[in-house]
Motif scaffolding. Structure first.
Motif, mmCIF file in Angstrom:
data_model
loop_
_atom_site.group_PDB
_atom_site.id
_atom_site.type_symbol
_atom_site.label_atom_id
_atom_site.label_comp_id
_atom_site.label_asym_id
_atom_site.label_seq_id
_atom_site.Cartn_x
_atom_site.Cartn_y
_atom_site.Cartn_z
ATOM 1 N N ALA A 104 0.789 -9.077 5.626
ATOM 2 C CA ALA A 104 -0.837 -8.940 6.220
ATOM 3 C C ALA A 104 -1.185 -8.529 5.035
ATOM 4 O O ALA A 104 -2.578 -9.209 5.075
ATOM 5 N N GLU A 105 -1.017 -7.505 3.842
ATOM 6 C CA GLU A 105 -1.754 -7.009 3.376
ATOM 7 C C GLU A 105 -1.973 -8.263 2.035
ATOM 8 O O GLU A 105 -2.973 -8.133 1.384
ATOM 9 N N GLU A 153 -2.331 -11.270 2.396
ATOM 10 C CA GLU A 153 -3.472 -11.824 2.823
ATOM 11 C C GLU A 153 -4.392 -12.081 3.007
ATOM 12 O O GLU A 153 -5.347 -12.023 2.351
ATOM 13 N N GLU A 154 -4.629 -10.379 2.608
ATOM 14 C CA GLU A 154 -5.717 -9.573 2.529
ATOM 15 C C GLU A 154 -6.708 -9.289 0.882
ATOM 16 O O GLU A 154 -7.867 -9.160 1.086
ATOM 17 N N ARG A 155 -5.746 -9.358 0.887
ATOM 18 C CA ARG A 155 -5.943 -9.783 -1.621
ATOM 19 C C ARG A 155 -5.824 -10.941 -2.051
ATOM 20 O O ARG A 155 -5.076 -10.714 -2.734
ATOM 21 N N LYS A 156 -5.125 -11.967 -1.299
ATOM 22 C CA LYS A 156 -4.460 -13.518 -1.833
ATOM 23 C C LYS A 156 -5.073 -13.300 -3.532
ATOM 24 O O LYS A 156 -4.565 -14.204 -4.125
ATOM 25 N N ARG A 206 4.773 -6.508 7.685
ATOM 26 C CA ARG A 206 3.162 -5.986 7.561
ATOM 27 C C ARG A 206 2.198 -6.034 5.993
ATOM 28 O O ARG A 206 1.333 -6.361 6.174
ATOM 29 N N SER A 217 0.703 -1.029 -0.027
ATOM 30 C CA SER A 217 0.276 -0.156 -0.102
ATOM 31 C C SER A 217 1.201 1.128 -0.047
ATOM 32 O O SER A 217 2.195 1.027 0.537
#
Length: 115
Positions: free
Chosen positions: A69-70, A72-75, A66, A46
């Motif tokens: 984790a990002e 994972e949110e938009r695999k 981090r 991001s």
């Protein structure tokens, strides 16, 4: 096989499927000269994370945490890469001068950890 290459380096046949993984288009690079097959800006860090990290080596571990984790949110954004990986070599392209600590290096590590 996953390779990493700076987009300013000349394309080669051994690159396979060339994917730009930066959110911003590289300065001074024409689309023709870039020779990319896909610009996957949705998988790039991001803007907030990119600006926070600012290629400071001391922040590398936290950046990767981090960034993962990002991801994972938009695999679902990884689907084109997963498909092409099954077909052969992909090369993740980045534009920064920081060769060892950049989002393409982190993304390669992430992809290798799930495959």
């Amino acid at each position: 096989m996953i390779k990493i290459k700076r987009i300013y380096d000349a394309p080669s046949r051994s690159d396979g499927y060339r994917v730009l993984v930066d959110r911003l288009w590289p300065r001074g690079m024409s689309k023709e000269k870039a020779g990319i097959d896909l610009w996957l800006k949705d998988i790039a860090p991001s803007n907030e994370l990119r600006k926070w990290y600012d290629h400071e080596p001391a922040k590398w571990r936290e950046f990767k945490k981090r960034y993962f984790a990002e991801i994972e949110e938009r695999k679902e954004a990884l689907e084109p890469l997963a498909k092409k990986l099954k077909e052969g070599t992909i090369t993740l392209l980045y534009s920064t001068k920081h060769v060892e600590l950049n989002n393409a290096v982190a993304l390669k590590e992430y992809l290798e950890s799930i495959h």
